[in-house]
Design a protein around this motif. Structure first.
Motif, PDB file in Angstrom:
ATOM      1  N   LYS A  26       0.799  -1.215   0.000  1.00 28.03           N
ATOM      2  CA  LYS A  26       0.000   0.000   0.000  1.00 28.03           C
ATOM      3  C   LYS A  26       0.839   1.275   0.000  1.00 28.03           C
ATOM      4  O   LYS A  26       0.397   2.305  -0.470  1.00 28.03           O
ATOM      5  CB  LYS A  26      -0.944   0.010   1.205  1.00 28.03           C
ATOM      6  CG  LYS A  26      -1.922  -1.153   1.232  1.00 28.03           C
ATOM      7  CD  LYS A  26      -2.841  -1.058   2.420  1.00 28.03           C
ATOM      8  CE  LYS A  26      -3.804  -2.242   2.461  1.00 28.03           C
ATOM      9  NZ  LYS A  26      -4.744  -2.164   3.607  1.00 28.03           N
ATOM     10  N   TYR A  77     -15.149   0.626  -7.077  1.00 23.41           N
ATOM     11  CA  TYR A  77     -16.190  -0.345  -6.731  1.00 23.41           C
ATOM     12  C   TYR A  77     -17.552   0.254  -7.051  1.00 23.41           C
ATOM     13  O   TYR A  77     -17.803   1.429  -6.793  1.00 23.41           O
ATOM     14  CB  TYR A  77     -16.115  -0.681  -5.239  1.00 23.41           C
ATOM     15  CG  TYR A  77     -14.702  -0.856  -4.730  1.00 23.41           C
ATOM     16  CD1 TYR A  77     -13.919  -1.932  -5.146  1.00 23.41           C
ATOM     17  CD2 TYR A  77     -14.132   0.067  -3.852  1.00 23.41           C
ATOM     18  CE1 TYR A  77     -12.616  -2.085  -4.693  1.00 23.41           C
ATOM     19  CE2 TYR A  77     -12.834  -0.080  -3.393  1.00 23.41           C
ATOM     20  CZ  TYR A  77     -12.069  -1.148  -3.815  1.00 23.41           C
ATOM     21  OH  TYR A  77     -10.782  -1.292  -3.376  1.00 23.41           O
ATOM     22  N   ASN A  84     -18.786   3.902   0.254  1.00 20.43           N
ATOM     23  CA  ASN A  84     -17.337   4.001   0.421  1.00 20.43           C
ATOM     24  C   ASN A  84     -16.701   2.718   0.964  1.00 20.43           C
ATOM     25  O   ASN A  84     -16.025   2.734   1.996  1.00 20.43           O
ATOM     26  CB  ASN A  84     -16.998   5.171   1.351  1.00 20.43           C
ATOM     27  CG  ASN A  84     -17.435   6.497   0.790  1.00 20.43           C
ATOM     28  OD1 ASN A  84     -17.059   6.861  -0.324  1.00 20.43           O
ATOM     29  ND2 ASN A  84     -18.248   7.226   1.554  1.00 20.43           N
ATOM     30  N   PRO A  85     -16.902   1.607   0.292  1.00 26.79           N
ATOM     31  CA  PRO A  85     -16.347   0.338   0.783  1.00 26.79           C
ATOM     32  C   PRO A  85     -14.831   0.296   0.650  1.00 26.79           C
ATOM     33  O   PRO A  85     -14.246   0.974  -0.201  1.00 26.79           O
ATOM     34  CB  PRO A  85     -17.003  -0.701  -0.128  1.00 26.79           C
ATOM     35  CG  PRO A  85     -17.170   0.038  -1.429  1.00 26.79           C
ATOM     36  CD  PRO A  85     -17.564   1.429  -1.019  1.00 26.79           C
ATOM     37  N   THR A  86     -14.210  -0.499   1.474  1.00 29.12           N
ATOM     38  CA  THR A  86     -12.767  -0.725   1.360  1.00 29.12           C
ATOM     39  C   THR A  86     -12.536  -1.964   0.494  1.00 29.12           C
ATOM     40  O   THR A  86     -13.452  -2.758   0.260  1.00 29.12           O
ATOM     41  CB  THR A  86     -12.130  -0.971   2.735  1.00 29.12           C
ATOM     42  OG1 THR A  86     -12.658  -2.191   3.286  1.00 29.12           O
ATOM     43  CG2 THR A  86     -12.412   0.185   3.687  1.00 29.12           C
ATOM     44  N   TYR A  87     -11.307  -2.130   0.052  1.00 23.70           N
ATOM     45  CA  TYR A  87     -10.947  -3.305  -0.753  1.00 23.70           C
ATOM     46  C   TYR A  87     -11.221  -4.587   0.030  1.00 23.70           C
ATOM     47  O   TYR A  87     -11.741  -5.562  -0.501  1.00 23.70           O
ATOM     48  CB  TYR A  87      -9.465  -3.201  -1.133  1.00 23.70           C
ATOM     49  CG  TYR A  87      -8.963  -4.303  -2.036  1.00 23.70           C
ATOM     50  CD1 TYR A  87      -9.521  -4.516  -3.288  1.00 23.70           C
ATOM     51  CD2 TYR A  87      -7.891  -5.112  -1.642  1.00 23.70           C
ATOM     52  CE1 TYR A  87      -9.038  -5.517  -4.131  1.00 23.70           C
ATOM     53  CE2 TYR A  87      -7.401  -6.103  -2.475  1.00 23.70           C
ATOM     54  CZ  TYR A  87      -7.978  -6.302  -3.721  1.00 23.70           C
ATOM     55  OH  TYR A  87      -7.495  -7.286  -4.544  1.00 23.70           O
ATOM     56  N   GLU A  88     -10.888  -4.564   1.326  1.00 20.51           N
ATOM     57  CA  GLU A  88     -11.083  -5.736   2.164  1.00 20.51           C
ATOM     58  C   GLU A  88     -12.570  -6.081   2.285  1.00 20.51           C
ATOM     59  O   GLU A  88     -12.955  -7.262   2.245  1.00 20.51           O
ATOM     60  CB  GLU A  88     -10.474  -5.502   3.549  1.00 20.51           C
ATOM     61  CG  GLU A  88      -8.956  -5.473   3.583  1.00 20.51           C
ATOM     62  CD  GLU A  88      -8.334  -4.219   2.980  1.00 20.51           C
ATOM     63  OE1 GLU A  88      -7.149  -4.261   2.611  1.00 20.51           O
ATOM     64  OE2 GLU A  88      -9.057  -3.190   2.867  1.00 20.51           O
ATOM     65  N   GLN A  89     -13.417  -5.067   2.406  1.00 14.50           N
ATOM     66  CA  GLN A  89     -14.857  -5.305   2.499  1.00 14.50           C
ATOM     67  C   GLN A  89     -15.396  -5.915   1.210  1.00 14.50           C
ATOM     68  O   GLN A  89     -16.210  -6.842   1.241  1.00 14.50           O
ATOM     69  CB  GLN A  89     -15.595  -3.995   2.800  1.00 14.50           C
ATOM     70  CG  GLN A  89     -15.453  -3.488   4.212  1.00 14.50           C
ATOM     71  CD  GLN A  89     -16.154  -2.163   4.414  1.00 14.50           C
ATOM     72  OE1 GLN A  89     -15.953  -1.213   3.652  1.00 14.50           O
ATOM     73  NE2 GLN A  89     -16.998  -2.080   5.433  1.00 14.50           N
ATOM     74  N   TYR A 182     -17.415   4.161  -6.379  1.00 10.23           N
ATOM     75  CA  TYR A 182     -16.517   4.645  -5.346  1.00 10.23           C
ATOM     76  C   TYR A 182     -15.089   4.344  -5.770  1.00 10.23           C
ATOM     77  O   TYR A 182     -14.738   3.184  -6.001  1.00 10.23           O
ATOM     78  CB  TYR A 182     -16.810   3.970  -4.003  1.00 10.23           C
ATOM     79  CG  TYR A 182     -18.226   4.203  -3.514  1.00 10.23           C
ATOM     80  CD1 TYR A 182     -18.563   5.391  -2.858  1.00 10.23           C
ATOM     81  CD2 TYR A 182     -19.219   3.243  -3.727  1.00 10.23           C
ATOM     82  CE1 TYR A 182     -19.869   5.613  -2.423  1.00 10.23           C
ATOM     83  CE2 TYR A 182     -20.518   3.462  -3.295  1.00 10.23           C
ATOM     84  CZ  TYR A 182     -20.839   4.646  -2.646  1.00 10.23           C
ATOM     85  OH  TYR A 182     -22.127   4.867  -2.221  1.00 10.23           O
ATOM     86  N   ALA A 184     -11.401   3.380  -5.794  1.00  8.48           N
ATOM     87  CA  ALA A 184     -10.638   2.494  -4.917  1.00  8.48           C
ATOM     88  C   ALA A 184      -9.457   3.235  -4.296  1.00  8.48           C
ATOM     89  O   ALA A 184      -9.105   4.352  -4.701  1.00  8.48           O
ATOM     90  CB  ALA A 184     -10.143   1.283  -5.709  1.00  8.48           C
ATOM     91  N   GLU A 185      -8.848   2.603  -3.329  1.00  8.44           N
ATOM     92  CA  GLU A 185      -7.700   3.172  -2.646  1.00  8.44           C
ATOM     93  C   GLU A 185      -6.603   3.544  -3.644  1.00  8.44           C
ATOM     94  O   GLU A 185      -6.469   2.934  -4.687  1.00  8.44           O
ATOM     95  CB  GLU A 185      -7.165   2.165  -1.623  1.00  8.44           C
ATOM     96  CG  GLU A 185      -8.132   1.845  -0.492  1.00  8.44           C
ATOM     97  CD  GLU A 185      -9.162   0.767  -0.826  1.00  8.44           C
ATOM     98  OE1 GLU A 185      -9.815   0.262   0.093  1.00  8.44           O
ATOM     99  OE2 GLU A 185      -9.316   0.423  -2.025  1.00  8.44           O
TER     100      GLU A 185
END
Length: 225
Positions: A26, A77, A84-89, A182, A184-185
């Motif tokens: 990251k 996503y 606003n989901p995270t990659y892990e979610q 949304y 992504a990071e």
């Protein structure tokens, strides 16, 4: 027996290494010269936006970044129910989101039809919720249309491909109205260009990219062909 277990362990481990859903670095330093997107859109240019899901967004991004007329590609996503989901979610497969590429382009230089051609030819639209070793609903094949023109063209293209017998199995690509997107990071953006030495990039993306550049040689940005 132990030998068989070793073989199976090696097989599953190798599949994991070649899967998009794996830990990534990251905090890696990003070389700005590797960014292929020209985000300085010339004055007077009216752009349009396409949203494609065709498996891992690292692959999708790499393809469309190289097309003439494409100004910006963002990995993200979409289509889910969590804000606003995270990659892990998303990887947990409970948010309803798909890995998407948001493609901002000049319709006077590259048409939506041409984008669709790239979409259909750069992944397998007959496998449900899977692209290679990437398995899960976040990898489903989908086109999120933003207007009636995009919907009609996507459905016509899909029907023509099914009728032509281009694929041995029915196309399962979903064509749905745009719901949300949304971004992504940051470490997912411009992924291939910044991580071309990673296993997934070397063994999954690079071979696909080499084929893509041969097939679409006349549609690539200057310096790519």
């Amino acid at each position: 027996m132990h030998y068989k277990k070793y073989i199976f362990s090696c097989f599953f481990f190798s599949c994991y290494l070649l899967s998009c859903a794996q830990p990534v670095e990251k905090n890696k330093t990003v070389n700005p010269q590797h960014n292929m997107d020209n985000k300085q859109i010339p004055t007077g240019i009216i752009t349009d936006t396409a949203y494609f899901g065709e498996g891992c967004f690292w692959c999708t991004e790499a393809f469309f970044q190289r097309l003439k007329g494409v100004y910006e590609v963002n990995s993200g996503y979409g289509g889910g129910h969590v804000a606003n989901p995270t990659y892990e979610q998303v990887c947990d497969k409970n948010t309803g989101h798909v890995e998407l590429a948001q493609i901002i382009y000049d319709p006077n230089e590259v048409s939506f039809d041409e984008l669709l051609e790239v979409f259909w030819k750069t992944h397998d639209p007959t496998t449900l919720n899977q692209q290679g070793a990437d398995v899960g609903p976040q990898y489903r094949s989908v086109i999120f249309y933003t207007n009636e023109m995009q919907r009609e063209k996507a459905e016509q293209y899909k029907a023509a491909l099914d009728k032509s017998g281009a694929f041995n199995k029915p196309i399962v690509t979903a064509i749905e109205p745009f719901k949300n997107f949304y971004r992504a990071e940051q470490y997912h953006q411009n992924y291939y260009n910044n991580n071309d030495d990673a296993a997934y990039c070397r063994f999954v993306i690079r071979p696909k990219l080499e084929k893509f550049e041969k097939v679409f040689k006349n549609k690539l940005k200057k310096g790519v062909e």
